[in-house]
Design an enzyme around this catalytic site. Structure first.
Site: not given
Length: 273
Positions: A2, A60, A263
């Site tokens: 998230p 976060k 990534r």
């Protein structure tokens, strides 16, 4: 994991359920490592009969402020969910923390991967968290001048620079891809190679993609849910992330997947050339 919009959506739903309520008791802590600041016994003692004053977010992280000036910092990591449910609702094997509330409901932490962490800290612990994080991209301290200065000091590629939480707090893989697509910037460009116009475009793009995702209650790819167990809807509005082979909505060229700083990264090879 998230990112800012998902954690902000969770924060808003938790705020509705928790502010003014009391933690009555720790009902279970099935995976003690989730609480990384206290033993289960000390954690249970520390939160019992504490009133929840605020639910905030930093990057976060969720920050649940208690009436004794301590703060429960929650990092959802990969698969963590903060759920508020009726006490008689069955809990599955991935529910690792259960805290009873004074209204008969329970705060539960559901985390299949067990990477999430809870930390109960005093004000110095919150200050330490703030010190290592960059500005909030939707906050007043995120200014174009400051952003330009931060990028000018970075010879790294722009994609990993955006993921550096000391540069900018809360942006992860999804929204870095989305912002770079919107700003028409290739993720392999060096951060300090961007000109003033490109920096301004990226500055606005970051804010736009984050605000749009919050409006759509976040992006649910697999595990993300809000405090009511509801999925987000931003996955239906993504422009680049996860759209490999699908046409770019600006030029029609198929979106490509490349790897940047280990990534998975999604680009339009024409718009972002």
């Amino acid at each position: 994991m998230p990112e800012l919009p998902e954690v902000e959506t969770v924060r808003r739903s938790l705020e509705q359920e928790l502010v003014g309520r009391y933690f009555v008791a720790l009902r279970s802590l099935g995976w003690p490592k989730i609480v990384d600041t206290h033993s289960p016994e000390l954690f249970a003692e520390a939160i019992a009969q504490r009133q929840i004053q605020q639910v905030q977010r930093r990057a976060k992280y969720l920050l649940i402020e208690l009436d004794n000036h301590e703060t429960l910092i929650v990092h959802l990591r990969m698969t963590g969910q903060m759920l508020v449910v009726a006490a008689d609702e069955p809990a599955d094997r991935h529910t690792h923390v259960v805290v009873a509330l004074d209204n008969g409901r329970e705060l539960r932490f559901h985390d299949p991967r067990k990477f999430g962490r809870w930390s109960l800290v005093d004000r110095s612990g919150v200050a330490a968290l703030n010190q290592r994080l960059g500005p909030e991209p939707l906050g007043d301290d995120f200014t174009l001048d400051d952003f330009a200065q931060r990028l000018s000091r970075k010879a790294t590629k722009i994609k990993p620079t955006l993921l550096d939480q000391s540069v900018l707090a809360g942006v992860g893989n999804i929204y870095a891809d989305e912002a770079l697509w919107l700003a028409k910037i290739h993720p392999l460009r060096s951060a300090n190679s961007l000109n003033a116009n490109e920096i301004a475009e990226l500055f606005e793009a970051i804010k736009t993609v984050l605000r749009n995702s919050i409006e759509h209650r976040g992006t649910t790819l697999v595990n993300y849910r809000d405090a009511y167990g509801a999925s987000g809807e931003n996955q239906y509005h993504l422009e680049a992330y996860g759209r490999t082979g699908e046409p770019c909505r600006r030029c029609g060229t198929p979106i490509e997947r490349i790897v940047v700083a280990q990534r998975s990264t999604h680009i339009c090879p024409v718009c972002q050339a």
